[in-house]
Design a protein around this motif. Sequence first.
Motif, PDB file in Angstrom:
ATOM      1  N   ASN B 153       0.829  -1.206   0.000  1.00  0.00           N
ATOM      2  CA  ASN B 153       0.000   0.000   0.000  1.00  0.00           C
ATOM      3  C   ASN B 153       0.867   1.261   0.000  1.00  0.00           C
ATOM      4  OD1 ASN B 153      -2.465  -1.310  -0.004  1.00  0.00           O
ATOM      5  ND2 ASN B 153      -2.464  -1.550   2.226  1.00  0.00           N
ATOM      6  N   ARG B 154       1.948   1.166   0.759  1.00  0.00           N
ATOM      7  CA  ARG B 154       2.863   2.303   0.835  1.00  0.00           C
ATOM      8  C   ARG B 154       3.471   2.595  -0.545  1.00  0.00           C
ATOM      9  NH1 ARG B 154       4.573   6.707   3.680  1.00  0.00           N
ATOM     10  NH2 ARG B 154       6.672   6.516   4.498  1.00  0.00           N
ATOM     11  N   GLU B 155       3.896   1.543  -1.245  1.00  0.00           N
ATOM     12  CA  GLU B 155       4.448   1.711  -2.589  1.00  0.00           C
ATOM     13  C   GLU B 155       3.416   2.383  -3.499  1.00  0.00           C
ATOM     14  OE1 GLU B 155       4.786  -1.896  -4.946  1.00  0.00           O
ATOM     15  OE2 GLU B 155       6.583  -1.125  -5.942  1.00  0.00           O
ATOM     16  N   LYS B 156       2.187   1.879  -3.405  1.00  0.00           N
ATOM     17  CA  LYS B 156       1.118   2.447  -4.228  1.00  0.00           C
ATOM     18  C   LYS B 156       0.965   3.941  -3.991  1.00  0.00           C
ATOM     19  CE  LYS B 156      -2.371  -0.894  -5.541  1.00  0.00           C
ATOM     20  NZ  LYS B 156      -3.678  -1.463  -5.269  1.00  0.00           N
ATOM     21  N   SER B 157       0.897   4.349  -2.716  1.00  0.00           N
ATOM     22  CA  SER B 157       0.631   5.762  -2.461  1.00  0.00           C
ATOM     23  C   SER B 157       1.844   6.622  -2.807  1.00  0.00           C
ATOM     24  CB  SER B 157       0.153   5.987  -1.023  1.00  0.00           C
ATOM     25  OG  SER B 157       1.194   5.794  -0.121  1.00  0.00           O
ATOM     26  N   LEU B 158       3.064   6.107  -2.544  1.00  0.00           N
ATOM     27  CA  LEU B 158       4.246   6.909  -2.878  1.00  0.00           C
ATOM     28  C   LEU B 158       4.415   7.045  -4.385  1.00  0.00           C
ATOM     29  CD1 LEU B 158       6.799   5.569  -0.223  1.00  0.00           C
ATOM     30  CD2 LEU B 158       5.936   7.914  -0.374  1.00  0.00           C
ATOM     31  N   LEU B 159       4.034   6.005  -5.129  1.00  0.00           N
ATOM     32  CA  LEU B 159       4.173   6.036  -6.588  1.00  0.00           C
ATOM     33  C   LEU B 159       3.127   6.921  -7.241  1.00  0.00           C
ATOM     34  CD1 LEU B 159       4.698   2.511  -8.220  1.00  0.00           C
ATOM     35  CD2 LEU B 159       6.076   4.559  -8.602  1.00  0.00           C
ATOM     36  N   SER B 160       1.890   6.783  -6.777  1.00  0.00           N
ATOM     37  CA  SER B 160       0.804   7.316  -7.587  1.00  0.00           C
ATOM     38  C   SER B 160       0.078   8.525  -6.997  1.00  0.00           C
ATOM     39  CB  SER B 160      -0.223   6.200  -7.866  1.00  0.00           C
ATOM     40  OG  SER B 160      -0.877   5.828  -6.675  1.00  0.00           O
ATOM     41  N   MET B 161       0.369   8.871  -5.741  1.00  0.00           N
ATOM     42  CA  MET B 161      -0.378   9.985  -5.141  1.00  0.00           C
ATOM     43  C   MET B 161       0.484  11.240  -5.013  1.00  0.00           C
ATOM     44  SD  MET B 161      -2.525   8.251  -2.051  1.00  0.00           S
ATOM     45  CE  MET B 161      -3.838   7.086  -2.372  1.00  0.00           C
ATOM     46  N   SER B 162      -0.175  12.382  -5.095  1.00  0.00           N
ATOM     47  CA  SER B 162       0.485  13.653  -4.819  1.00  0.00           C
ATOM     48  C   SER B 162       0.729  13.742  -3.313  1.00  0.00           C
ATOM     49  CB  SER B 162      -0.429  14.799  -5.236  1.00  0.00           C
ATOM     50  OG  SER B 162      -1.580  14.778  -4.399  1.00  0.00           O
ATOM     51  N   ALA B 163       1.552  14.707  -2.887  1.00  0.00           N
ATOM     52  CA  ALA B 163       1.808  14.892  -1.457  1.00  0.00           C
ATOM     53  C   ALA B 163       0.490  15.166  -0.726  1.00  0.00           C
ATOM     54  CB  ALA B 163       2.795  16.039  -1.246  1.00  0.00           C
ATOM     55  N   GLU B 164      -0.388  15.950  -1.350  1.00  0.00           N
ATOM     56  CA  GLU B 164      -1.677  16.236  -0.716  1.00  0.00           C
ATOM     57  C   GLU B 164      -2.508  14.954  -0.583  1.00  0.00           C
ATOM     58  OE1 GLU B 164      -3.997  19.721  -2.019  1.00  0.00           O
ATOM     59  OE2 GLU B 164      -5.762  18.421  -1.953  1.00  0.00           O
ATOM     60  N   GLY B 165      -2.509  14.140  -1.642  1.00  0.00           N
ATOM     61  CA  GLY B 165      -3.226  12.864  -1.600  1.00  0.00           C
ATOM     62  C   GLY B 165      -2.686  11.971  -0.497  1.00  0.00           C
ATOM     63  N   ARG B 166      -1.371  11.913  -0.375  1.00  0.00           N
ATOM     64  CA  ARG B 166      -0.764  11.074   0.660  1.00  0.00           C
ATOM     65  C   ARG B 166      -1.133  11.579   2.054  1.00  0.00           C
ATOM     66  NH1 ARG B 166       3.830  11.494  -2.653  1.00  0.00           N
ATOM     67  NH2 ARG B 166       5.156  12.526  -1.124  1.00  0.00           N
ATOM     68  N   TYR B 167      -1.163  12.916   2.200  1.00  0.00           N
ATOM     69  CA  TYR B 167      -1.533  13.483   3.498  1.00  0.00           C
ATOM     70  C   TYR B 167      -2.981  13.129   3.855  1.00  0.00           C
ATOM     71  CZ  TYR B 167      -2.686  16.874   7.125  1.00  0.00           C
ATOM     72  OH  TYR B 167      -3.119  17.456   8.287  1.00  0.00           O
ATOM     73  N   LEU B 168      -3.876  13.262   2.887  1.00  0.00           N
ATOM     74  CA  LEU B 168      -5.290  12.938   3.147  1.00  0.00           C
ATOM     75  C   LEU B 168      -5.436  11.445   3.496  1.00  0.00           C
ATOM     76  CD1 LEU B 168      -7.004  15.084   0.367  1.00  0.00           C
ATOM     77  CD2 LEU B 168      -7.070  15.463   2.854  1.00  0.00           C
ATOM     78  N   ARG B 169      -4.689  10.606   2.812  1.00  0.00           N
ATOM     79  CA  ARG B 169      -4.722   9.177   3.116  1.00  0.00           C
ATOM     80  C   ARG B 169      -4.207   8.925   4.541  1.00  0.00           C
ATOM     81  NH1 ARG B 169      -1.620   4.614   2.730  1.00  0.00           N
ATOM     82  NH2 ARG B 169      -2.837   2.756   2.254  1.00  0.00           N
TER      83      ARG B 169
END
Lengths: 207, 207
Positions: B153-169
């Motif tokens: 899951n971590r790989e997914k979010s680091l690869l595909s999400m913006s910093a804002e997306g990662r923060y919201l997650r």
Amino acid sequence: MIGRVLRFGMETQQQWFESFRSFISRFVEISDRQFDDLKAILQTTYLRKGEFFEGSTPESVRCGYIIKGLIRTYFITEDGKEFTTDFCKENDVTTNYDLLTSDFSQEYTSEAVEDSIILAMDHGRFMELAEKHPPLQVFKNALIEYYYGEKLNREKSLLSMSAEGRYLRFLGTHQHILHRIPQYHIASYLGITPVALSRIKKELRDE
Amino acid sequence: MIGRVLRFGMETQQQWFESFRSFISRFVEISDRQFDDLKAILQTTYLRKGEFFEGSTPESVRCGYIIKGLIRTYFITEDGKEFTTDFCKENDVTTNYDLLTSDFSQEYTSEAVEDSIILAMDHGRFMELAEKHPPLQVFKNALIEYYYGEKLNREKSLLSMSAEGRYLRFLGTHQHILHRIPQYHIASYLGITPVALSRIKKELRDE
């Protein structure tokens, strides 16, 4: 498309089985009888370039030992962007992770980057067999441990490295298969656009 | 600093052991005798905020069940930047990964974000015991499988999400401990600077 099941000469097939057995023996000793049972659930599968490696239903996910070829695993985001998580070549085990974690929610896809031959097996049948033969359980756990270590390294590089740093690292970790992977797949593994990858390569050449 | 070993009342300690046993039983049944052997290698360890959770030598890495408190695991890059890979709270198992993979090269550090109490155990002693008691092996494998899923899951979010997306997650996945984590640690988990995190929070407020 689950790939064609082809018939090959007994001798060739025997060599492939021996190759898989030798791969397993890097992790655990397995008896003739145990390996015979494993052979009975292996399905020799031929994929043409671009075809998917998957089961016939979402639950019948598969993993497999690659005899020949190159398999790429990736996921697609809700807005349609594609990101590559792994490249597996001959003499490696490829999986869309589900075999390992029994978690069918991850929604990864595996596709053949080249024409490929895989000794494939169904998740459920493998797990049944692992109940009966503990070495297969040990094998499965060793694979998870290995892939877990890989994902720790992946987290490290995605968190702390620049796109250029990740590309240089990729050149090292994938040096033997670099020439077999299209640039846009490399970009999707690094989490950047093909245009950004071209720029990085140009900058490195100009340095 | 390996943390002080304190003496607590028998009753309190007994409750902690039961809590750990109930955690284990989520994955596997363990007999009284097996758990007694496990208890014998647990060391109740008290860490003050800011202290490190580690063995007395590089090889004697430890993992532990957190009774109380919050442990952060991180690594430092060659140029001195710090990145957080995990936050573990009470009723979780914390490890600097080495217990799980027997790979001592990863060089993670775990530190107490709050005053913490941990039922700690030494890697070597746990592995010895797991040889003798298969349920402990099952427990260890279940943990690896779980953490492997987390890293996917971590790989997914680091690869595909913006910093804002990662923060919201992050707000979703860590909602119960958000108020206990300093902002600069959150930034180091997201792979951004504290200044960038402030900007993201401001933009979200202004939306």
